[in-house]
Write a protein that holds these residues in place. Structure first.
Motif, PDB file in Angstrom:
ATOM      1  N   PRO A   3       1.890 -11.554   1.201  1.00 34.04           N
ATOM      2  CA  PRO A   3       1.350 -10.306   2.006  1.00 34.04           C
ATOM      3  C   PRO A   3       1.067 -10.364   3.324  1.00 34.04           C
ATOM      4  O   PRO A   3       0.873 -11.440   3.874  1.00 34.04           O
ATOM      5  N   PRO A   4       0.900  -9.336   4.149  1.00 35.52           N
ATOM      6  CA  PRO A   4       0.202  -9.430   5.418  1.00 35.52           C
ATOM      7  C   PRO A   4      -1.032  -9.745   5.473  1.00 35.52           C
ATOM      8  O   PRO A   4      -1.795  -9.612   4.541  1.00 35.52           O
ATOM      9  N   THR A   5      -1.406 -10.120   6.834  1.00 37.75           N
ATOM     10  CA  THR A   5      -2.795 -10.356   6.764  1.00 37.75           C
ATOM     11  C   THR A   5      -3.797  -9.563   6.358  1.00 37.75           C
ATOM     12  O   THR A   5      -3.638  -8.396   6.733  1.00 37.75           O
ATOM     13  N   GLY A   6      -4.758  -9.972   5.571  1.00 37.83           N
ATOM     14  CA  GLY A   6      -5.806  -8.978   4.984  1.00 37.83           C
ATOM     15  C   GLY A   6      -5.543  -8.213   3.879  1.00 37.83           C
ATOM     16  O   GLY A   6      -6.370  -7.656   3.221  1.00 37.83           O
ATOM     17  N   PHE A   7      -4.364  -8.764   3.141  1.00 36.58           N
ATOM     18  CA  PHE A   7      -4.073  -8.165   1.944  1.00 36.58           C
ATOM     19  C   PHE A   7      -3.565  -9.266   0.902  1.00 36.58           C
ATOM     20  O   PHE A   7      -3.427 -10.373   1.205  1.00 36.58           O
ATOM     21  N   LYS A   8      -3.780  -8.933  -0.515  1.00 35.07           N
ATOM     22  CA  LYS A   8      -3.516  -9.803  -1.345  1.00 35.07           C
ATOM     23  C   LYS A   8      -2.696  -9.077  -2.403  1.00 35.07           C
ATOM     24  O   LYS A   8      -2.669  -7.768  -2.802  1.00 35.07           O
ATOM     25  N   SER A  49      15.011  -2.403   0.002  1.00 33.85           N
ATOM     26  CA  SER A  49      14.689  -3.863   0.169  1.00 33.85           C
ATOM     27  C   SER A  49      13.748  -4.214  -0.864  1.00 33.85           C
ATOM     28  O   SER A  49      13.505  -3.492  -1.968  1.00 33.85           O
ATOM     29  N   ASP A  50      12.736  -5.070  -0.522  1.00 32.42           N
ATOM     30  CA  ASP A  50      11.658  -5.374  -1.358  1.00 32.42           C
ATOM     31  C   ASP A  50      10.614  -4.646  -0.981  1.00 32.42           C
ATOM     32  O   ASP A  50      10.210  -4.182   0.035  1.00 32.42           O
ATOM     33  N   PHE A  51       9.757  -4.186  -2.304  1.00 32.55           N
ATOM     34  CA  PHE A  51       8.394  -3.162  -2.086  1.00 32.55           C
ATOM     35  C   PHE A  51       7.475  -4.016  -2.940  1.00 32.55           C
ATOM     36  O   PHE A  51       7.790  -4.738  -3.869  1.00 32.55           O
ATOM     37  N   ALA A  52       6.317  -3.794  -2.418  1.00 32.46           N
ATOM     38  CA  ALA A  52       5.122  -4.441  -3.365  1.00 32.46           C
ATOM     39  C   ALA A  52       3.913  -3.597  -3.078  1.00 32.46           C
ATOM     40  O   ALA A  52       3.650  -2.923  -2.138  1.00 32.46           O
ATOM     41  N   ILE A  53       3.112  -3.658  -4.109  1.00 27.48           N
ATOM     42  CA  ILE A  53       1.827  -3.060  -3.935  1.00 27.48           C
ATOM     43  C   ILE A  53       0.552  -4.203  -3.581  1.00 27.48           C
ATOM     44  O   ILE A  53       0.592  -5.088  -4.381  1.00 27.48           O
ATOM     45  N   PHE A  54       0.092  -4.017  -2.607  1.00 26.47           N
ATOM     46  CA  PHE A  54      -0.914  -4.941  -2.192  1.00 26.47           C
ATOM     47  C   PHE A  54      -2.433  -4.238  -1.939  1.00 26.47           C
ATOM     48  O   PHE A  54      -2.413  -3.160  -1.565  1.00 26.47           O
ATOM     49  N   GLU A  55      -3.352  -5.207  -2.288  1.00 27.28           N
ATOM     50  CA  GLU A  55      -4.684  -4.847  -2.138  1.00 27.28           C
ATOM     51  C   GLU A  55      -5.551  -5.287  -0.968  1.00 27.28           C
ATOM     52  O   GLU A  55      -5.313  -6.603  -0.575  1.00 27.28           O
ATOM     53  N   THR A  63     -10.511 -11.016   5.719  1.00 29.69           N
ATOM     54  CA  THR A  63     -11.029 -10.096   4.491  1.00 29.69           C
ATOM     55  C   THR A  63     -12.033  -9.048   4.955  1.00 29.69           C
ATOM     56  O   THR A  63     -12.924  -9.496   5.710  1.00 29.69           O
ATOM     57  N   GLU A  64     -12.065  -7.837   4.716  1.00 29.45           N
ATOM     58  CA  GLU A  64     -12.999  -7.024   5.070  1.00 29.45           C
ATOM     59  C   GLU A  64     -14.323  -7.071   4.562  1.00 29.45           C
ATOM     60  O   GLU A  64     -14.354  -7.270   3.217  1.00 29.45           O
ATOM     61  N   VAL A  65     -15.462  -7.148   5.162  1.00 28.07           N
ATOM     62  CA  VAL A  65     -16.699  -7.170   4.768  1.00 28.07           C
ATOM     63  C   VAL A  65     -17.385  -5.750   5.011  1.00 28.07           C
ATOM     64  O   VAL A  65     -17.419  -5.364   6.278  1.00 28.07           O
ATOM     65  N   ILE A  66     -17.812  -5.274   4.012  1.00 26.36           N
ATOM     66  CA  ILE A  66     -18.723  -3.823   4.119  1.00 26.36           C
ATOM     67  C   ILE A  66     -20.051  -3.953   3.460  1.00 26.36           C
ATOM     68  O   ILE A  66     -20.209  -4.782   2.544  1.00 26.36           O
ATOM     69  N   GLY A  67     -20.920  -3.255   3.855  1.00 24.08           N
ATOM     70  CA  GLY A  67     -22.290  -3.248   3.352  1.00 24.08           C
ATOM     71  C   GLY A  67     -23.107  -1.917   3.959  1.00 24.08           C
ATOM     72  O   GLY A  67     -22.527  -1.260   4.893  1.00 24.08           O
TER      73      GLY A  67
END
Length: 299
Positions: A102-107, A176-182, A287-291
């Motif tokens: 996945p691209p940076t920041g996704f999994k 081509s390729d597709f994917a669901i990333f979180e 990784t996004e951090v929220i608060g």
């Protein structure tokens, strides 16, 4: 009529790929692999070596016919809607657990799933691609995005997200390729002006507001990049030498180092009616951090 037993064969031409002729019964069976019109001649031979032939043809249609707004699927959890198909063909979807990271920041979800889509149809783009997922495959369904691998880069093509029916859609001009990333995200506990309550903020002040971001079992606050942190859209204040105003302290006494940043009061995007403020930041692995925390705004 001939004398049994009979023997069947193809005397001329050939069957469509994926089909075969039973030499004992004359039955043609199988699953066609290509969209085509096949012309062939069948010959039958009886026990007395007498023969008869018959010219036949088989038209194999694909699952992607010509027309406008052509829907194909679901195929392995994927439904496609073509804007326009000018020549029919066969559309296929192959799912696998391996692919480009996945691209940076996704999994990826669990299990990880990639979808390789191809078609022999001739079509006019765009094509809507909708992919379903199974409940529990992702941690936070609201953070899902649909990506398309264009060349060597993942591109976010998301147009809609339905977390009730577990379907995400996007548009693409090619396959081509597709994917669901979180999106990687952690909800952190924060404390504005640690040790004080209420958290009064004077918007007329030229000072700073300290904010503690607490470490936990899910977050090591020392991995947060202080330069990415914003509070009410205000960045961390810089010292005269250009370094960010931050420190690591065990603010709540739990034995874990917390991140304390100082945000310039004048840069806070707040109004006198605001009662809560949001913080956003990113770790060094994106990784996004929220608060969020309550505030009392004074002017």
């Amino acid at each position: 009529d001939g004398t049994a037993p009979f023997s069947w064969s193809i005397a001329l031409g050939s069957l469509p790929a994926g089909l075969s002729l039973n030499s004992s019964t004359g039955e043609i069976s199988g699953t066609p692999l290509t969209v085509e019109t096949a012309y062939f001649t069948v010959q039958v031979t009886d026990a007395n070596n007498q023969t008869a032939t018959k010219a036949l043809s088989v038209v194999v249609h694909g699952n992607t016919p010509t027309g406008s707004n052509v829907t194909v699927g679901p195929l392995s959890g994927v439904t496609l809607t073509f804007s326009g198909v000018t020549q029919e063909g066969q559309t296929t979807v192959t799912s696998s657990s391996g692919g480009q990271p996945p691209p940076t920041g996704f999994k990826l979800g669990s299990p990880p799933t990639y979808y390789s889509i191809s078609t022999t149809a001739v079509f006019n783009p765009p094509v809507e691609v909708c992919i379903s997922w199974t409940e529990g495959q992702f941690n936070n369904e609201n953070n899902l995005k649909l990506f398309h691998l264009e060349g060597t880069n993942w591109v976010n093509v998301t147009t809609s997200l339905d977390t009730v029916n577990n379907v995400i859609c996007g548009t693409a001009n090619s396959f081509s390729d597709f994917a669901i990333f979180e999106k990687k995200q952690v909800v952190a506990s924060i404390d504005i002006k640690p040790g004080s309550y209420p958290n009064s903020i004077n918007l007329g002040s030229s000072g700073t507001v300290p904010v503690a971001i607490f470490s936990s079992s899910e977050l090591d606050a020392t991995t947060i990049d202080p330069l990415t942190v914003t509070l009410a859209s205000a960045p961390v204040k810089l010292r005269g030498n250009g370094t960010a105003m931050y420190s690591f302290q065990d603010v709540n006494g739990d034995g874990l180092l917390d991140l304390v940043v100082h945000v310039g009061t004048e840069a806070l995007q707040l109004s006198s009616t605001d009662e809560a403020v949001n913080l956003v930041g990113y770790t060094f692995d994106s990784t996004e951090v929220i608060g969020s925390d309550t505030v009392r705004v004074v002017q």
